[in-house]
Design an enzyme around this catalytic site. Structure first.
Site, PDB file in Angstrom:
ATOM      1  N   GLY A   1      21.511  -8.572 -27.423  1.00  0.00           N
ATOM      2  CA  GLY A   1      22.509  -7.564 -27.810  1.00  0.00           C
ATOM      3  C   GLY A   1      23.460  -7.446 -26.646  1.00  0.00           C
ATOM      4  O   GLY A   1      23.078  -6.963 -25.587  1.00  0.00           O
ATOM      5  N   HIS A   2      24.669  -7.958 -26.787  1.00  0.00           N
ATOM      6  CA  HIS A   2      25.639  -7.982 -25.689  1.00  0.00           C
ATOM      7  C   HIS A   2      26.742  -6.985 -25.991  1.00  0.00           C
ATOM      8  O   HIS A   2      27.446  -7.104 -26.997  1.00  0.00           O
ATOM      9  CB  HIS A   2      26.195  -9.395 -25.501  1.00  0.00           C
ATOM     10  CG  HIS A   2      25.149 -10.371 -25.036  1.00  0.00           C
ATOM     11  ND1 HIS A   2      25.407 -11.679 -24.760  1.00  0.00           N
ATOM     12  CD2 HIS A   2      23.824 -10.191 -24.775  1.00  0.00           C
ATOM     13  CE1 HIS A   2      24.289 -12.278 -24.353  1.00  0.00           C
ATOM     14  NE2 HIS A   2      23.314 -11.398 -24.371  1.00  0.00           N
TER      15      HIS A   2
ATOM     16  N   LYS B   1      25.697  -8.796 -19.301  1.00  0.00           N
ATOM     17  CA  LYS B   1      26.312 -10.118 -19.459  1.00  0.00           C
ATOM     18  C   LYS B   1      27.536 -10.059 -20.374  1.00  0.00           C
ATOM     19  O   LYS B   1      28.579 -10.640 -20.077  1.00  0.00           O
ATOM     20  CB  LYS B   1      25.278 -11.111 -20.030  1.00  0.00           C
ATOM     21  CG  LYS B   1      24.067 -11.315 -19.123  1.00  0.00           C
ATOM     22  CD  LYS B   1      23.015 -12.188 -19.767  1.00  0.00           C
ATOM     23  CE  LYS B   1      22.323 -11.562 -20.944  1.00  0.00           C
ATOM     24  NZ  LYS B   1      21.437 -10.407 -20.640  1.00  0.00           N
TER      25      LYS B   1
ATOM     26  N   GLN C   1      19.252 -12.972 -22.760  1.00  0.00           N
ATOM     27  CA  GLN C   1      18.021 -12.513 -22.106  1.00  0.00           C
ATOM     28  C   GLN C   1      18.197 -12.580 -20.574  1.00  0.00           C
ATOM     29  O   GLN C   1      19.312 -12.481 -20.091  1.00  0.00           O
ATOM     30  CB  GLN C   1      16.804 -13.329 -22.565  1.00  0.00           C
ATOM     31  CG  GLN C   1      16.376 -13.060 -23.997  1.00  0.00           C
ATOM     32  CD  GLN C   1      17.223 -13.745 -25.048  1.00  0.00           C
ATOM     33  OE1 GLN C   1      17.368 -14.942 -25.030  1.00  0.00           O
ATOM     34  NE2 GLN C   1      17.773 -12.988 -25.980  1.00  0.00           N
TER      35      GLN C   1
ATOM     36  N   ASP D   1      19.710  -7.532 -20.503  1.00  0.00           N
ATOM     37  CA  ASP D   1      20.543  -6.321 -20.568  1.00  0.00           C
ATOM     38  C   ASP D   1      21.203  -5.974 -19.246  1.00  0.00           C
ATOM     39  O   ASP D   1      21.452  -4.805 -18.944  1.00  0.00           O
ATOM     40  CB  ASP D   1      19.712  -5.111 -21.065  1.00  0.00           C
ATOM     41  CG  ASP D   1      19.087  -5.380 -22.406  1.00  0.00           C
ATOM     42  OD1 ASP D   1      19.683  -6.143 -23.190  1.00  0.00           O
ATOM     43  OD2 ASP D   1      17.996  -4.840 -22.672  1.00  0.00           O
TER      44      ASP D   1
HETATM   45  P1  GDP Z   1      23.642  -7.671 -21.931  1.00  0.00           P
HETATM   46  O1  GDP Z   1      22.566  -7.896 -22.927  1.00  0.00           O
HETATM   47  O2  GDP Z   1      23.333  -8.308 -20.608  1.00  0.00           O
HETATM   48  O3  GDP Z   1      25.008  -8.031 -22.420  1.00  0.00           O
HETATM   49  O4  GDP Z   1      23.658  -6.091 -21.649  1.00  0.00           O
HETATM   50  P2  GDP Z   1      23.568  -4.918 -22.770  1.00  0.00           P
HETATM   51  O5  GDP Z   1      24.861  -4.821 -23.457  1.00  0.00           O
HETATM   52  O6  GDP Z   1      22.362  -5.083 -23.598  1.00  0.00           O
HETATM   53  O7  GDP Z   1      23.267  -3.672 -21.851  1.00  0.00           O
HETATM   54  C1  GDP Z   1      24.124  -3.272 -20.835  1.00  0.00           C
HETATM   55  C2  GDP Z   1      24.526  -1.819 -21.121  1.00  0.00           C
HETATM   56  O8  GDP Z   1      25.108  -1.263 -19.959  1.00  0.00           O
HETATM   57  C3  GDP Z   1      25.588  -1.702 -22.194  1.00  0.00           C
HETATM   58  O9  GDP Z   1      25.427  -0.488 -22.865  1.00  0.00           O
HETATM   59  C4  GDP Z   1      26.891  -1.715 -21.394  1.00  0.00           C
HETATM   60  O10 GDP Z   1      27.954  -1.069 -22.076  1.00  0.00           O
HETATM   61  C5  GDP Z   1      26.474  -0.935 -20.185  1.00  0.00           C
HETATM   62  N1  GDP Z   1      27.135  -1.286 -18.928  1.00  0.00           N
HETATM   63  C6  GDP Z   1      27.532  -2.505 -18.469  1.00  0.00           C
HETATM   64  N2  GDP Z   1      27.989  -2.411 -17.213  1.00  0.00           N
HETATM   65  C7  GDP Z   1      27.886  -1.124 -16.857  1.00  0.00           C
HETATM   66  C8  GDP Z   1      28.151  -0.399 -15.654  1.00  0.00           C
HETATM   67  O11 GDP Z   1      28.583  -0.931 -14.642  1.00  0.00           O
HETATM   68  N3  GDP Z   1      27.883   0.953 -15.664  1.00  0.00           N
HETATM   69  C9  GDP Z   1      27.391   1.588 -16.759  1.00  0.00           C
HETATM   70  N4  GDP Z   1      27.152   2.894 -16.670  1.00  0.00           N
HETATM   71  N5  GDP Z   1      27.117   0.938 -17.893  1.00  0.00           N
HETATM   72  C10 GDP Z   1      27.346  -0.399 -17.935  1.00  0.00           C
HETATM   73  P1  IMO Z   2      19.956  -9.728 -23.945  1.00  0.00           P
HETATM   74  O1  IMO Z   2      20.634 -11.053 -24.169  1.00  0.00           O
HETATM   75  C1  IMO Z   2      16.263  -7.533 -23.158  1.00  0.00           C
HETATM   76  C2  IMO Z   2      12.575  -9.146 -24.872  1.00  0.00           C
HETATM   77  C3  IMO Z   2      11.907  -8.357 -25.976  1.00  0.00           C
HETATM   78  C4  IMO Z   2      10.469  -8.733 -25.741  1.00  0.00           C
HETATM   79  C5  IMO Z   2      10.561 -10.204 -25.329  1.00  0.00           C
HETATM   80  C6  IMO Z   2      10.360 -11.187 -26.460  1.00  0.00           C
HETATM   81  O2  IMO Z   2      20.562  -8.609 -24.694  1.00  0.00           O
HETATM   82  O3  IMO Z   2      19.789  -9.465 -22.486  1.00  0.00           O
HETATM   83  P2  IMO Z   2      11.720 -11.923 -28.599  1.00  0.00           P
HETATM   84  O4  IMO Z   2      12.447 -11.119 -29.639  1.00  0.00           O
HETATM   85  O5  IMO Z   2      12.594 -12.863 -27.845  1.00  0.00           O
HETATM   86  O6  IMO Z   2      10.497 -12.579 -29.149  1.00  0.00           O
HETATM   87  O7  IMO Z   2      11.191 -10.835 -27.544  1.00  0.00           O
HETATM   88  O8  IMO Z   2      11.865 -10.367 -24.801  1.00  0.00           O
HETATM   89  N1  IMO Z   2      13.997  -9.489 -25.118  1.00  0.00           N
HETATM   90  C7  IMO Z   2      15.030  -8.914 -24.498  1.00  0.00           C
HETATM   91  N2  IMO Z   2      15.054  -7.879 -23.615  1.00  0.00           N
HETATM   92  N3  IMO Z   2      17.414  -8.173 -23.501  1.00  0.00           N
HETATM   93  C8  IMO Z   2      17.400  -9.207 -24.359  1.00  0.00           C
HETATM   94  O9  IMO Z   2      18.511  -9.937 -24.626  1.00  0.00           O
HETATM   95  C9  IMO Z   2      16.175  -9.590 -24.933  1.00  0.00           C
HETATM   96  N4  IMO Z   2      15.808 -10.541 -25.820  1.00  0.00           N
HETATM   97  C10 IMO Z   2      14.479 -10.465 -25.909  1.00  0.00           C
HETATM   98  O10 IMO Z   2      12.133  -6.975 -25.819  1.00  0.00           O
HETATM   99  O11 IMO Z   2       9.960  -8.018 -24.640  1.00  0.00           O
HETATM  100 MG    MG Z   3      21.343  -6.799 -24.214  1.00  0.00          MG
END
Ligand code: GDP
Ligand code: IMO
Ligand code: MG
Length: 423
Positions: free
Chosen positions: A40-41, A16, A224, A13
């Site tokens: 979840g991207h 990416k 991840q 998270d």
């Molecule tokens: P990913 O899994 O690495 O793609 O990241 P996620 O989408 O799960 O989580 C990143 C969260 O931070 C999302 O809700 C984005 O919209 C938000 N986000 C990304 N970059 C920034 C930033 O620079 N500032 C803020 N406030 N939010 C951001």
């Molecule tokens: P993105 O790509 C954050 C965590 C789960 C749990 C562990 C194992 O959005 O960054 P799993 O479902 O793979 O068996 O879970 O890994 N986890 C993540 N945490 N971002 C993710 O993906 C994750 N994918 C799995 O919360 O702790």
């Molecule tokens: Mg994510």
């Protein structure tokens, strides 16, 4: 032509999805190499927020091809939902989205097995997203899995039945209360398989060899984060794939000497969702503020993310394992308003001060040692140029660059595409 990688350096998270979307204009192909719908991207532009789970984050670009690589595990039901969510945006998925025949399928019983395994673990549970990731990779390495290429051949249903029957016996053996109606789950599954079949299945390694020969540019998108890597993460509180740079080689069929830039993404602080050790975790108002301002809720499960200060011991470890060549710092805007910021630069480990990432980072063994830096109070979210950044933030960046010995090339100051500052 070479392949660039973009991957998370923390516990996922990091942002990416946002950065892959921003960078797609510079690439011909975006390729996911591991993980599945546990990811979840999030992408934000034109006032709309999109969350992708399996589909690469280049899908909104008018030109780029998007590949789901062999290292990914696909749940057809979730995949169909993702396609449905894209439908209003007029994306030609049958032209722009390619699926590796060697990618493995998540079956309904894999999801049930995940739930049974977690329930049986009780308090020791991993905190899995319950998407069936672990059981699917177990079947892959156990040589029992069903791959995308199998569903092009009629005989696969027999293999499916045998595997689902075996899974049902395994679920029962956990002796936990898991209620399910397999017939209903299978109805959705087989419907979704038909939708999946409308897309192009390819021998993706050959496709990438040819693309490289033709001078096409390729960006591999990780899921991840490095601390969730099956080998190098905080085992057993990890996911079931190699989330680190080497995973791109096996997850796409790209040779190590074809990899050029490795973009490592991190948040200006740290978050973790699910169970497992987290040395810099905060249980006070500061952590709660990070969670609130940063809107730290899982994009896949909606669970609140645990928050804490930046951990440089862990970050250095991730930079080394991945061979990171450029860094990207996300969510600096969330730290606006803290008078002082703390960065963990060492661990107290069994009476010693250490700066390497040890075998076990259990809170019983590890206490963070902090360096304090002055915070900034300016709202960063409207800034567009590096020159506008407050001097305390520049000081924070300089400190991190000196410690990590890798330049920070992007500073993200908000979730939108446009809130991205290049340095
Ligand atoms: P990913 O899994 O690495 O793609 O990241 P996620 O989408 O799960 O989580 C990143 C969260 O931070 C999302 O809700 C984005 O919209 C938000 N986000 C990304 N970059 C920034 C930033 O620079 N500032 C803020 N406030 N939010 C951001
Ligand atoms: P993105 O790509 C954050 C965590 C789960 C749990 C562990 C194992 O959005 O960054 P799993 O479902 O793979 O068996 O879970 O890994 N986890 C993540 N945490 N971002 C993710 O993906 C994750 N994918 C799995 O919360 O702790
Ligand atoms: Mg994510």
């Amino acid at each position: 032509m070479a392949v660039d990688l973009l991957l998370g350096l923390q516990w996922g998270d990091e942002g990416k999805g946002k950065i892959v979307d921003v960078m797609t204009k510079d690439y011909d192909i975006i390729a996911r190499f591991q993980g599945g719908p546990n990811a979840g991207h999030t992408l934000e532009f034109d006032g709309i927020k999109h969350v992708l789970h399996t589909i690469p984050s280049g899908i909104f670009h008018p030109k780029a091809l998007n590949l789901v690589g062999n290292g990914v595990v696909i749940d057809p039901v979730i995949f169909k939902r993702e396609l449905d969510n894209l439908a209003p945006f007029g994306i030609e998925v049958n032209k722009k989205l390619l699926i590796s025949r060697k990618a493995h399928l998540i079956l309904p019983t894999h999801r049930l097995l995940d739930a049974a395994s977690e329930a049986a673990k009780g308090k020791a549970k991993i905190g899995s997203t319950l998407k069936g990731i672990g059981p699917t990779y177990m079947d892959k390495t156990g040589r029992n899995g069903i791959r995308v290429g199998d569903i092009e051949l009629p005989k696969w249903k027999k293999k499916y039945r045998a595997l689902a029957n075996k899974h049902e016996a395994m679920i029962a053996s956990y002796k936990v209360d898991i209620q399910y109606n397999l017939a209903e789950l299978e109805k959705d599954f087989f419907e979704a398989i038909e939708t999946l079949k409308t897309l192009q299945f390819i021998d993706s390694e050959a496709f990438l060899f040819q693309a490289m020969d033709e001078g096409k540019s390729i960006l591999a998108e990780g899921a991840q984060g490095s601390l969730l890597d099956i080998d190098f993460g905080t085992y057993p509180f990890v996911t079931s794939s190699n989330t680190t740079a080497a995973g791109a080689c096996t997850g796409l069929g790209v040779a190590p000497n074809k990899i050029k830039e490795v973009f490592g993404i991190f948040k200006a602080y740290t978050t973790r969702v699910g169970s497992g050790p987290f040395p810099t975790e905060l249980f006070d108002e500061v952590g709660a503020t990070m969670g609130r301002v940063g809107n730290e809720f899982g994009a896949t499960t909606g669970r609140p993310r645990r928050c804490g200060w930046l951990d440089l011991v862990a970050l250095k470890y991730a930079v080394s394992i991945n061979g990171v060549t450029q860094l990207m710092m996300m969510k600096g805007d969330v730290l606006s308003g803290f008078k002082t910021l703390k960065v963990c630069t060492a661990y107290q480990y069994q009476g010693e001060t250490i700066t390497h990432f040890p075998y076990d980072i259990d809170p019983e063994l590890v206490k963070p040692v902090y360096t304090e830096l002055p915070g900034w109070k300016e709202d960063l979210t409207r800034m567009t140029q590096a020159e506008e950044l407050p001097k305390e933030l520049i000081g924070y960046i300089d400190f991190l660059e000196a410690e990590l010995k890798v330049p920070i090339k992007i500073v993200s100051v908000g979730p939108d595409r446009k809130q991205t500052i290049l340095r």
